[in-house]
Design a protein around this motif. Structure first.
Motif: not given
Ligand code: ZN
Ligand code: ZN
Length: 368
Positions: A181-183, A190-191
């Protein structure tokens, strides 16, 4: 408890293929994920269910197996139904849009990767597609052709695990989920994007000791030589599936799809299962009628020119065309009569033709 495919499709145990197809189509439209934006997941699950039911019930062999045993073996290496099972369906032309929408790609040749990407577990497409040139004569008689290509084969040393001793440990980067998961961004904006873990390649596991033969990849490149059987009467673009001859990845293996590219010889055209060609016919043959031999590949056929045949008229030779690929019988050979007027005549031929013209009531000054 086994799934009840009949119940899933809402049909009786005695349903005909037509009823099964009809019901599947209406359910497929109903549970199209695009028409269910509010409960997409549920619709997708339902869609998968009805598709699985349809795959079994639309295939007489699978249906019989299911009726008798309550289950269907989808073949080795496949624990559940995947979208690639659609690839051998060939009666989906009018459902094309549905599949295009769901899978976001062209439903048809070699689009296997799109089948699984729509939803559910992401699976790498391991199918391979290749084109094979076949001439019409080979399609007429059926043939066997060899192909050669490169693919990755399951490593026999580690049996596709990638591990020298067969042991695997949980990937510490993704904690075994196979996903990263890349935040991006902070606070309200926030994506989160989810990608395949690049440490374990999405497996969630890594070999404790990489296999010495395949370096932990689980597969090795090989050159494959296959004999492909070209069925009698193959239509152009026919897609032949060779199970288990696609790419391998950690013990899973895709299929090879061979798409036939059928070439017509000059002067011959295939129209479905009919073969069309032209034949020169002299005026006496056309006027009086005649019988003549013509050849189609190795076949000698009798062309019966009826008396009074007109230029451009089609003479049909029954059952001499392409064999029907899915059964008995053949198409026809259609011969277009090309009436040829002679350019060089002897003096006596000229006299005869002039005489014929005059008898026909025409008065002319002939060039003879
Ligand atoms: Zn190995
Ligand atoms: Zn990982």
């Amino acid at each position: 408890m086994a799934k009840d495919y009949y119940e899933t499709l809402g049909v009786a145990k005695s349903a005909t293929q037509d009823e099964i197809k009809k019901s599947f189509r209406s359910l497929a439209r109903k549970y199209h994920p695009d028409t269910n934006p509010d409960n997409k997941e549920e619709a997708e699950a339902k869609f998968k269910e009805i598709s699985e039911a349809y795959e079994v019930l639309s295939d007489e062999n699978k249906r019989r197996m299911y009726d008798q045993t309550g289950r269907v073996d989808f073949g080795s290496g496949r624990s559940d139904f995947t979208w690639q099972d659609f690839s051998h369906f060939n009666d989906f032309s009018d459902l094309g849009d549905i599949f295009r929408n769901i899978f976001g790609g062209n439903f048809g040749f070699g689009a296997g990767s799109d089948f699984s990407s729509g939803f559910g577990r992401q699976e790498e497409n391991l199918d391979l597609v290749t084109n094979l040139r076949v001439n019409l004569e080979e399609a007429y008689y059926g043939a066997s052709k060899s192909i050669k290509y490169r693919r990755n084969e399951t490593c026999s040393h580690c049996k596709g695990t990638g591990s020298d001793d067969g042991k695997l440990s949980t990937c510490s980067v993704c904690n075994g989920t196979g996903q990263q998961r890349i935040v991006q961004g902070q606070g309200f904006f926030r994506m989160v994007s989810v990608t395949v873990c690049n440490t374990c390649g999405g497996r969630g596991k890594i070999p404790s000791k990489p296999c010495s033969t395949c370096k932990g990849i689980g597969s090795v490149p090989v050159t494959e030589n296959l004999e492909i059987k070209i069925p009698k009467g193959s239509p152009d673009r026919l897609r032949l599936r060779v199970k288990g001859k696609g790419q391998s990845n950690f013990g899973r293996t895709g299929d090879l799809f061979v798409i036939l590219n059928i070439q017509e010889p000059s002067g011959m055209r295939r129209m479905n299962d009919d073969i069309y060609l032209q034949s020169e016919i002299s005026f006496p043959e056309a006027a009086l009628g005649a019988e003549r031999e013509i050849s189609i590949f190795k076949e000698k056929l009798t062309l019966r020119i009826p008396p009074g045949t007109q230029p451009g008229e089609i003479i049909r030779i029954k059952n001499a065309g392409m064999p029907h690929v899915n059964g008995h019988g053949s198409g026809d050979v259609l011969v277009e009569a090309r009436l040829v007027v002679p350019k060089h005549l002897s003096q006596s031929q000229k006299e005869l033709i002039a005489k014929f013209g005059e008898e026909n009531g025409k008065k002319h000054s002939w060039f003879k």
